[in-house]
Design an enzyme around this catalytic site. Structure first.
Site, mmCIF file in Angstrom:
data_model
loop_
_atom_site.group_PDB
_atom_site.id
_atom_site.type_symbol
_atom_site.label_atom_id
_atom_site.label_comp_id
_atom_site.label_asym_id
_atom_site.label_seq_id
_atom_site.Cartn_x
_atom_site.Cartn_y
_atom_site.Cartn_z
ATOM 1 N N HIS A 8 48.982 30.350 33.412
ATOM 2 C CA HIS A 8 47.579 29.728 33.926
ATOM 3 C C HIS A 8 47.189 28.399 33.482
ATOM 4 C CE1 HIS A 8 43.454 30.032 35.393
ATOM 5 N NE2 HIS A 8 43.018 31.011 34.376
ATOM 6 N N ARG B 146 35.074 32.268 36.927
ATOM 7 C CA ARG B 146 35.085 31.037 36.318
ATOM 8 C C ARG B 146 35.969 30.156 37.130
ATOM 9 N NH1 ARG B 146 32.804 33.999 32.501
ATOM 10 N NH2 ARG B 146 34.502 35.271 33.461
ATOM 11 N N THR B 147 37.327 30.593 37.167
ATOM 12 C CA THR B 147 38.488 29.809 37.895
ATOM 13 C C THR B 147 37.957 29.665 39.155
ATOM 14 O OG1 THR B 147 39.915 30.780 36.474
ATOM 15 C CG2 THR B 147 40.853 29.555 38.297
ATOM 16 N N LYS C 99 45.654 44.882 56.262
ATOM 17 C CA LYS C 99 46.246 45.225 57.374
ATOM 18 C C LYS C 99 47.958 44.894 56.931
ATOM 19 C CE LYS C 99 42.946 43.323 60.248
ATOM 20 N NZ LYS C 99 42.412 41.908 61.017
ATOM 21 N N ARG D 158 45.462 32.968 42.998
ATOM 22 C CA ARG D 158 45.972 33.954 41.851
ATOM 23 C C ARG D 158 46.332 35.035 42.382
ATOM 24 N NH1 ARG D 158 41.243 35.085 37.436
ATOM 25 N NH2 ARG D 158 41.913 33.173 36.547
HETATM 26 C C1 NCD Z 1 41.535 34.297 32.337
HETATM 27 C C2 NCD Z 1 42.325 34.858 33.239
HETATM 28 O O1 NCD Z 1 42.207 35.151 34.399
HETATM 29 O O2 NCD Z 1 43.688 34.976 32.656
HETATM 30 N N1 NCD Z 1 40.189 34.199 32.644
HETATM 31 C C3 NCD Z 1 40.066 32.809 33.262
HETATM 32 O O3 NCD Z 1 40.741 32.333 33.901
HETATM 33 N N2 NCD Z 1 38.903 32.300 32.553
HETATM 34 C C4 NCD Z 1 41.238 35.236 31.002
HETATM 35 C C5 NCD Z 1 41.030 36.754 30.976
HETATM 36 O O4 NCD Z 1 40.879 37.165 32.180
HETATM 37 O O5 NCD Z 1 41.085 37.502 29.868
#
Ligand code: NCD
Length: 328
Positions: free
Chosen positions: A147, A68-69, A98, A119
């Site tokens: 987040h 999703r992100t 590497k 991320r």
């Molecule tokens: C979340 C995350 O990555 O922290 N997911 C997301 O970004 N929609 C929640 C999760 O992974 O449980």
């Protein structure tokens, strides 16, 4: 670039990085919510987007899994006329294999891109990298840290779904793995710091989790809100306007054995929602992906807001990109 304070003045967002909800003032939140609303209208009523980010490139670098992100940022960029490149830094084609450092990888992508979404599995890593970033850097999750863009889309969803009136009470029940879920870490900080979501709401937070997965005490102490801890879900939701469910963060457990001990410890299902003690207006949210903590028999209940919440992520991320690139 220092991690700037983001206010109601759009010029404070231009070229800034977004790594923590603590950068955002109440007026900054109001500004983002109103630009996000405009983006929703743009997509739904005015042709699906526009070309304001034409010739702009987004780089998405993910050291941890994401659907999703990463997709919503990429789609947000595309809907505003920009393009993106994606680096799966956990995969076999990445230069991480590497031996390249995180700082170097980000520095390289900055040479090609106008804005970067990152991320990483280590808490604090993304804010750290942002301090020396030459392009706006957006934190898409730093381990169990924060987040922020998820919390912002969560707030947009709460306001959009419940349409609270200024000064009203709002009770948010956070359920699940509160120790490891960065989404709820950012969300509770934002609930606490935003002068009642910019609307003077009186906000109460209920925590409900297995004992070993409670909200970290440092976050509880940092947040000046009425916070209560429950072990019984039925009790925790009785006065809730929002039930925010999180999955057990399996990848952050010490072992599979520890994870299996708690697996299935809580489940939100149609039976729970049918109880007379559960408020009829209470929305159910989840950052997704879900595993088994929300039964699919909840999906057709109008209170199940998680897929709408996901869609809102696209609007809010369009607004964030537009603001950071000075095109709101
Ligand atoms: C979340 C995350 O990555 O922290 N997911 C997301 O970004 N929609 C929640 C999760 O992974 O449980």
């Amino acid at each position: 670039m220092a991690n700037a304070i983001l206010t109601g003045d759009a010029s404070t967002w231009k070229n800034a990085s977004l790594v923590s909800v603590s950068q955002i003032t109440t007026e900054g939140l109001n500004l983002l919510m109103s630009v996000s609303k405009e983006m929703k209208e743009l997509v739904q009523k005015n042709g699906g987007g526009d070309d304001r980010l034409n010739h702009h490139i987004l780089g998405t670098i993910f050291y941890e899994a994401s659907t999703r992100t990463s997709c919503s940022f990429q789609v947000a960029m595309s809907r505003l006329g920009g393009k993106f490149v994606h680096i799966d830094a956990s995969g076999s084609t990445s230069s991480t294999k590497k031996g390249e450092s995180l700082v170097d990888t980000v520095k390289c992508i900055e040479q090609y891109c106008d804005v970067v979404v990152l991320r990483h599995f280590q808490e604090g890593s993304v804010p750290n990298v942002a301090l020396n970033a030459s392009k706006p850097l957006i934190n898409a999750g730093d381990g169990i840290g924060e987040h922020p863009t998820q919390a912002l889309l969560d707030v947009f969803t709460i306001l959009d779904e419940l349409k609270p009136k200024r000064g009203q009470h709002l009770t948010v029940c956070l359920l699940g793995d509160l120790k490891h879920s960065r989404t709820v870490h950012s969300l509770v900080k934002l609930l606490a710091a935003s002068d009642g979501l910019g609307m003077g709401l009186t906000i109460n937070v209920h925590y409900c989790s297995p004992e070993s997965l409670q909200m970290p005490p440092s976050i509880v102490q940092e947040c000046s809100l009425t916070q209560r801890t429950f072990s019984d879900l039925n009790e925790a939701v009785q006065t809730a306007d929002v039930l925010y469910v999180t999955r057990l963060q399996k990848e952050r457990f010490e072992s599979e054995v520890e994870y299996n001990k708690l697996k299935g410890a809580y489940v939100v299902d149609a039976n729970l929602l049918s109880k007379t003690s559960v408020p009829k207006h209470m929305i159910v949210m989840h950052p997704l992906p879900r595993v088994d903590e929300i039964s699919t028999d909840v999906d057709n209940d109008p209170r199940a807001a998680y897929f709408r919440q996901m869609q809102n992520g696209m609007y809010v991320r369009m607004a964030i990109l537009a603001l950071l690139l000075g095109k709101s």
